[in-house]
Write a protein that holds these residues in place. Structure first.
Motif, PDB file in Angstrom:
ATOM      1  N   SER A 132      50.935  13.831  52.671  1.00  0.00           N
ATOM      2  CA  SER A 132      51.512  14.590  53.778  1.00  0.00           C
ATOM      3  C   SER A 132      51.889  13.640  54.898  1.00  0.00           C
ATOM      4  O   SER A 132      51.132  12.699  55.207  1.00  0.00           O
ATOM      5  CB  SER A 132      50.507  15.635  54.286  1.00  0.00           C
ATOM      6  OG  SER A 132      51.006  16.293  55.434  1.00  0.00           O
ATOM      7  N   TRP A 177      56.031  17.272  56.070  1.00  0.00           N
ATOM      8  CA  TRP A 177      56.468  17.242  54.674  1.00  0.00           C
ATOM      9  C   TRP A 177      55.267  16.961  53.784  1.00  0.00           C
ATOM     10  O   TRP A 177      54.461  16.062  54.072  1.00  0.00           O
ATOM     11  CB  TRP A 177      57.540  16.180  54.461  1.00  0.00           C
ATOM     12  CG  TRP A 177      57.973  16.069  53.020  1.00  0.00           C
ATOM     13  CD1 TRP A 177      58.637  17.018  52.295  1.00  0.00           C
ATOM     14  CD2 TRP A 177      57.756  14.961  52.141  1.00  0.00           C
ATOM     15  NE1 TRP A 177      58.859  16.571  51.016  1.00  0.00           N
ATOM     16  CE2 TRP A 177      58.331  15.321  50.889  1.00  0.00           C
ATOM     17  CE3 TRP A 177      57.160  13.720  52.281  1.00  0.00           C
ATOM     18  CZ2 TRP A 177      58.313  14.458  49.789  1.00  0.00           C
ATOM     19  CZ3 TRP A 177      57.129  12.865  51.192  1.00  0.00           C
ATOM     20  CH2 TRP A 177      57.705  13.230  49.963  1.00  0.00           C
ATOM     21  N   ASN A 178      55.133  17.742  52.710  1.00  0.00           N
ATOM     22  CA  ASN A 178      54.006  17.603  51.787  1.00  0.00           C
ATOM     23  C   ASN A 178      54.507  17.459  50.363  1.00  0.00           C
ATOM     24  O   ASN A 178      55.497  18.083  49.969  1.00  0.00           O
ATOM     25  CB  ASN A 178      53.097  18.841  51.848  1.00  0.00           C
ATOM     26  CG  ASN A 178      52.540  19.089  53.224  1.00  0.00           C
ATOM     27  OD1 ASN A 178      51.621  18.421  53.667  1.00  0.00           O
ATOM     28  ND2 ASN A 178      53.111  20.063  53.931  1.00  0.00           N
ATOM     29  N   GLN A 181      54.675  20.179  43.411  1.00  0.00           N
ATOM     30  CA  GLN A 181      55.029  21.080  44.516  1.00  0.00           C
ATOM     31  C   GLN A 181      55.361  20.258  45.757  1.00  0.00           C
ATOM     32  O   GLN A 181      54.753  19.212  46.014  1.00  0.00           O
ATOM     33  CB  GLN A 181      53.855  22.019  44.815  1.00  0.00           C
ATOM     34  CG  GLN A 181      54.152  23.122  45.817  1.00  0.00           C
ATOM     35  CD  GLN A 181      53.001  24.110  45.907  1.00  0.00           C
ATOM     36  OE1 GLN A 181      51.842  23.778  45.678  1.00  0.00           O
ATOM     37  NE2 GLN A 181      53.316  25.356  46.213  1.00  0.00           N
ATOM     38  N   SER A 182      56.325  20.765  46.527  1.00  0.00           N
ATOM     39  CA  SER A 182      56.692  20.087  47.768  1.00  0.00           C
ATOM     40  C   SER A 182      57.120  21.112  48.814  1.00  0.00           C
ATOM     41  O   SER A 182      57.731  22.136  48.481  1.00  0.00           O
ATOM     42  CB  SER A 182      57.830  19.092  47.526  1.00  0.00           C
ATOM     43  OG  SER A 182      58.140  18.387  48.720  1.00  0.00           O
ATOM     44  N   ASP A 183      56.783  20.844  50.082  1.00  0.00           N
ATOM     45  CA  ASP A 183      57.133  21.726  51.206  1.00  0.00           C
ATOM     46  C   ASP A 183      57.642  20.888  52.362  1.00  0.00           C
ATOM     47  O   ASP A 183      57.192  19.763  52.573  1.00  0.00           O
ATOM     48  CB  ASP A 183      55.917  22.503  51.722  1.00  0.00           C
ATOM     49  CG  ASP A 183      55.190  23.259  50.634  1.00  0.00           C
ATOM     50  OD1 ASP A 183      54.344  22.641  49.971  1.00  0.00           O
ATOM     51  OD2 ASP A 183      55.463  24.452  50.471  1.00  0.00           O
ATOM     52  N   ASP A 200      58.474  21.666  56.612  1.00  0.00           N
ATOM     53  CA  ASP A 200      58.440  22.608  57.734  1.00  0.00           C
ATOM     54  C   ASP A 200      59.021  21.888  58.946  1.00  0.00           C
ATOM     55  O   ASP A 200      58.458  20.882  59.404  1.00  0.00           O
ATOM     56  CB  ASP A 200      56.991  23.037  57.994  1.00  0.00           C
ATOM     57  CG  ASP A 200      56.887  24.145  59.044  1.00  0.00           C
ATOM     58  OD1 ASP A 200      57.880  24.416  59.723  1.00  0.00           O
ATOM     59  OD2 ASP A 200      55.791  24.720  59.183  1.00  0.00           O
ATOM     60  N   HIS A 212      61.693  26.488  56.937  1.00  0.00           N
ATOM     61  CA  HIS A 212      60.654  26.171  55.954  1.00  0.00           C
ATOM     62  C   HIS A 212      61.231  26.301  54.551  1.00  0.00           C
ATOM     63  O   HIS A 212      61.861  27.302  54.211  1.00  0.00           O
ATOM     64  CB  HIS A 212      59.455  27.110  56.093  1.00  0.00           C
ATOM     65  CG  HIS A 212      58.354  26.813  55.100  1.00  0.00           C
ATOM     66  ND1 HIS A 212      58.299  27.391  53.860  1.00  0.00           N
ATOM     67  CD2 HIS A 212      57.286  25.986  55.174  1.00  0.00           C
ATOM     68  CE1 HIS A 212      57.243  26.936  53.210  1.00  0.00           C
ATOM     69  NE2 HIS A 212      56.612  26.082  53.980  1.00  0.00           N
ATOM     70  N   GLY A 214      59.865  25.533  50.512  1.00  0.00           N
ATOM     71  CA  GLY A 214      58.810  25.103  49.606  1.00  0.00           C
ATOM     72  C   GLY A 214      59.197  25.401  48.173  1.00  0.00           C
ATOM     73  O   GLY A 214      59.745  26.466  47.869  1.00  0.00           O
ATOM     74  N   LYS A 255      48.274  28.611  45.286  1.00  0.00           N
ATOM     75  CA  LYS A 255      49.386  27.708  45.582  1.00  0.00           C
ATOM     76  C   LYS A 255      50.735  28.424  45.617  1.00  0.00           C
ATOM     77  O   LYS A 255      51.747  27.819  45.976  1.00  0.00           O
ATOM     78  CB  LYS A 255      49.439  26.580  44.542  1.00  0.00           C
ATOM     79  CG  LYS A 255      48.214  25.692  44.520  1.00  0.00           C
ATOM     80  CD  LYS A 255      48.084  24.898  45.804  1.00  0.00           C
ATOM     81  CE  LYS A 255      46.868  23.995  45.780  1.00  0.00           C
ATOM     82  NZ  LYS A 255      46.726  23.215  47.039  1.00  0.00           N
ATOM     83  N   TYR A 270      53.732  31.036  46.792  1.00  0.00           N
ATOM     84  CA  TYR A 270      54.291  31.384  48.093  1.00  0.00           C
ATOM     85  C   TYR A 270      54.369  32.901  48.255  1.00  0.00           C
ATOM     86  O   TYR A 270      54.532  33.638  47.276  1.00  0.00           O
ATOM     87  CB  TYR A 270      55.695  30.799  48.249  1.00  0.00           C
ATOM     88  CG  TYR A 270      55.741  29.298  48.166  1.00  0.00           C
ATOM     89  CD1 TYR A 270      55.312  28.513  49.231  1.00  0.00           C
ATOM     90  CD2 TYR A 270      56.196  28.660  47.018  1.00  0.00           C
ATOM     91  CE1 TYR A 270      55.344  27.128  49.162  1.00  0.00           C
ATOM     92  CE2 TYR A 270      56.239  27.274  46.932  1.00  0.00           C
ATOM     93  CZ  TYR A 270      55.805  26.512  48.007  1.00  0.00           C
ATOM     94  OH  TYR A 270      55.827  25.149  47.934  1.00  0.00           O
ATOM     95  N   LYS A 287      60.016  29.243  48.337  1.00  0.00           N
ATOM     96  CA  LYS A 287      60.091  29.992  49.595  1.00  0.00           C
ATOM     97  C   LYS A 287      61.147  29.351  50.492  1.00  0.00           C
ATOM     98  O   LYS A 287      61.131  28.139  50.722  1.00  0.00           O
ATOM     99  CB  LYS A 287      58.744  30.001  50.318  1.00  0.00           C
ATOM    100  CG  LYS A 287      58.766  30.807  51.619  1.00  0.00           C
ATOM    101  CD  LYS A 287      57.390  30.883  52.252  1.00  0.00           C
ATOM    102  CE  LYS A 287      57.415  31.724  53.528  1.00  0.00           C
ATOM    103  NZ  LYS A 287      56.066  31.860  54.140  1.00  0.00           N
TER     104      LYS A 287
END
Length: 764
Positions: A524, A543-544, A580-582, A584, A602, A604, A619, A621, A657
């Motif tokens: 992150s 960012w993750n 997985q990646s997000d 925001d 956002h 994801g 995990k 959304y 998402k």
């Protein structure tokens, strides 16, 4: 509901009336102030500080709500209600000729400092019905530019240092002349020299000479750095070179008490014992409560170094990050001339540390909110900031809660939750080797945490046990990183309602209610411009990236044969495999002291594969609720255009998402704030083999499945927390048939088109 909005609009219209009710005769309410400039390279916001008189503040760009509150007060100033209305309201701003003339003068000076030497400011005042409108019209003319730049210092050593830095100067040939850039250049030069050992240097030694007689709207710029001037006994001036300063000794004053030091003076300092640790001196009373090694690793200042202002700032920031001290003061004491070394003056550095409380606990019994569902709970938390005398931060938390939620049939049901969590954060990296000065450069931390959570609902009971080790560090003042090389999640569902299981069997939700194991690795990065207690624009980006199950899958495929079920297990539990990646992104823009805008984007995406067909339930959304699409209940929208009307509970989740939010916030009075918002987004599934109808993400039609909601909210700012009430209204519902998804103009509003959310804190 229509009546509610009608009354709100009517109320706002009333607030705009009778604004001149208490304006005295022969006076005018300052109704509007405008600045128009022909200089297109200067944003309008730059003129605001020079306007000496502004109109009363407005909300929604038109309503002088605070003036209306003030005007509600009666003439009897002894009454409490009148005092209160005047205190929370805003007194009418009466037009003042003198302040208007001052504004014109300040605007002209501002333009002059921007290099517009031939600018003029015309003031146009229009008075009508006890209101005055003022327009400042700036005819800027042509802006002067820099022709030639010269740098010179009277001190030969400083001159050579400055010549090396000429390429980094903020003053550039061909660029517009600007006094503010010159001020920044003065600060830059001062900072350079202070970081080169010139402890006594200040920006007052930096002068500028500007020649505007060059012609063709050009100026020649000269930067002069003067030496120290002193007078002898006969009154004659002598020039002295700026001296260099070197650090002699560094003293840590532990448990420093500034009040006792001020009152007792030398008697207080005489009580300190001294411990020498390496090249550092530790002064303490009674005993050392923090290991010297921790503080030595948290300072950039060492004996024998040349003084550097940057090292002082970094040391203060690093020591503050330990959270052990409520006050940190770094001061320097110049030694006598007899103690000079190699012609350099000497400084003793005193790092004075006033400790905070190392241990604390709190017991809270409070109302709770989880995505808009209210409940009550209790919580016990214990903290120790210096567990092993090495600034280790230990936390233990135990708590429970009960919340009421609603089925689709508006029937209430209870959820019960109990959890215990513990963590310890070390102010260093756990690794088999040491990296020199690593702590000073990156402020590293190692976090160990473990938790257990028990959840009970009418349809299932679930337990979650997890543990992880994480490494945290800062690469700059605004950028922080976190890597979790190993995290383990055990999710067990000991009981599940048979009817509920029958309802979800065969669809994508079935996999989410199976026992599973997650072993993940995450990274992150956070970029944050926000400054505490400062009302200024800022960006926030988080960012993750996460992957899970790959190591276990590689191990299993090499050392185990795949069983008949076509998936591997660990201790009899199926493990998940996914990536997985997000991201925001948020931006806050402050228009003035009461109005602001907040935006959020956002995105994801999670892709399950291999050993598990779907993302684990925790995990996945979801959208809707108090911090998402506020016109829908939590987990009550999507995926895509899928409709789950036959389900008893709102439980809609997805693999993707996408959400965009915008919110206009305005202060009203006392602790009350208002807001208008717009939410756009939805969730989607990513695998066609287990996607519900209409839920699959496709690039060619995903925008057709976006949900759009709007609404208004009230916020109660109690300083320590903000209690929020938001009312959301659907504008576009993706479950409706194509062509009729925009509700206005397609059908009448019904009660289910509105949602009421209660929450703690801002949504973003």
């Amino acid at each position: 509901m229509k009546n509610i909005f009608f009354y709100i609009v009517l109320f706002l219209l009333v607030t705009g009336c009778s604004t001149v009710k208490h304006v005295p005769d022969n006076h005018y309410l300052l109704d509007k102030v405008e600045v128009h400039s022909s200089a297109r390279n200067i944003p309008k916001e730059k003129f605001k500080p020079y306007i000496k008189q502004n109109q009363n503040v407005r909300i929604l760009g038109m309503f002088k709500f605070h003036l209306w509150l003030y005007n509600l007060a009666g003439k009897d100033s002894t009454k409490g209600i009148n005092k209160w209305l005047k205190r929370i309201g805003e007194e009418p701003v009466l037009f003042d000729d003198f302040l208007s003339a001052q504004t014109a003068s300040q605007l002209k000076l501002f333009m002059y400092n921007k290099g517009y030497y031939h600018s003029d400011v015309d003031t146009i005042i229009k008075k009508k019905r006890k209101k005055a409108k003022v327009e400042y019209k700036i005819n800027s003319g042509r802006q002067f530019e820099i022709n030639e730049i010269g740098f010179r210092a009277e001190d030969a050593v400083i001159d050579s240092l400055i010549q090396e830095e000429v390429g980094n100067s903020l003053l550039k040939k061909g660029k517009p002349f600007d006094v503010s850039i010159h001020d920044a250049e003065r600060e830059r030069i001062m900072r350079i020299l202070k970081d080169k050992g010139y402890y006594g240097f200040s920006k007052e030694f930096v002068y500028f000479k500007v020649d505007t007689t060059v012609g063709n709207y050009m100026v020649n710029d000269s930067v002069l750095i003067k030496s120290i001037r002193k007078q002898n006994a006969g009154g004659k001036d002598f020039l002295y070179e700026h001296p260099l300063y070197k650090i002699n000794d560094v003293f840590f004053r532990m448990n420093f008490d500034s009040h006792r030091a001020l009152n007792e003076k030398e008697d207080y300092y005489s009580r300190f014992d001294t411990l020498v640790y390496g090249d550092f001196n530790f002064l303490y009373i009674d005993n050392l409560k923090v290991k010297p090694e921790v503080l030595v690793n948290s300072t950039f200042i060492s004996p024998g170094q040349l003084y550097q202002a940057d090292r002082v700032d970094k040391t203060k920031a690093l020591l503050s990050g330990l959270k052990l001290y409520r006050f940190i003061n770094i001061r320097f004491e110049e030694l006598t001339e007899e103690d000079e070394e190699d012609g350099n003056k000497l400084l003793n550095c005193y790092i004075q540390l006033m400790p905070a409380k190392f241990q604390s606990y709190s017991i809270d019994i409070e109302g709770l909110n989880s995505s808009g569902n209210l409940g009550a709970g209790g919580n016990l938390e214990y903290k120790h900031k210096n567990l092993f005398k090495g600034a280790e931060e230990f936390t233990f938390n135990i708590g429970g809660s009960m919340q009421k939620q609603l089925t689709r049939q508006k029937e209430q049901f209870n959820t019960t939750e109990f959890g215990v969590e513990t963590s310890i954060v070390f102010p260093k990296f756990w690794m088999p080797f040491k990296i020199k000065r690593f702590r000073q450069r990156f402020n590293p931390k190692t976090s160990l945490s473990a938790a257990y959570n028990y959840q009970h609902r009418p349809d299932y009971t679930r337990t979650i046990a997890n543990g992880k080790i994480s490494y945290l560090w800062n690469s700059s003042k605004r950028v922080s990183h976190q890597v979790t090389p190993i995290g383990v999640n055990f999710v067990l569902i000991p009981t599940i309602d048979s009817d509920f299981l029958d309802d979800i069997e065969g669809n994508y939700l079935w996999y989410s209610y199976q026992d599973h194991l997650v072993t993940n690795t995450t990274y992150s990065i956070v970029y944050n411009q926000q400054e505490v207690d400062k009302r200024k624009d800022f960006w926030y980006v988080n960012w993750n990236l996460e992957e899970a199950g790959n190591f276990l899958n590689m191990w299993s495929s090499v050392f185990s044969e795949k069983p008949a079920e076509d998936y591997y297990t660990v201790l009899g539990i199926r493990y998940a495999q996914y990536v997985q990646s997000d991201i925001d992104i948020r931006y806050h823009h402050y228009l003035n002291k009461i109005n602001s805008l907040a935006y959020r984007f956002h995105l994801g995406v999670g892709y399950p594969y291999g050993n598990y067909k779907v993302l684990p339930f925790e995990k996945r959304y979801f959208a809707g609720g108090a911090n998402s699409l506020r016109a829908w209940p939590v987990r009550g929208v999507g995926p895509g255009s899928y409709s789950a009307d036959d389900a008893d509970y709102f439980n809609q989740t997805g693999d993707i998402k996408l959400e965009v939010n915008a919110e206009y916030r305005f202060k009203l009075f006392w602790i009350l704030e208002g807001a208008l918002f717009l939410d756009v987004g939805n969730i989607y599934t990513i695998r066609s083999d287990i996607s519900p109808e209409g839920g699959l993400f496709r690039f060619n039609d995903f925008t057709e499945k976006l949900a759009v909601g709007t609404g208004m909210g009230m916020r109660f700012d109690f300083k320590y927390f903000i209690f929020r009430l938001d009312t959301g209204m659907k504008l576009r519902d993706p479950v409706e048939i194509k062509g009729e998804r925009w509700i206005p103009g397609s059908r009448k509003y019904v009660w289910d088109d509105f949602a009421f959310n209660f929450a703690i804190g801002y949504p973003f």
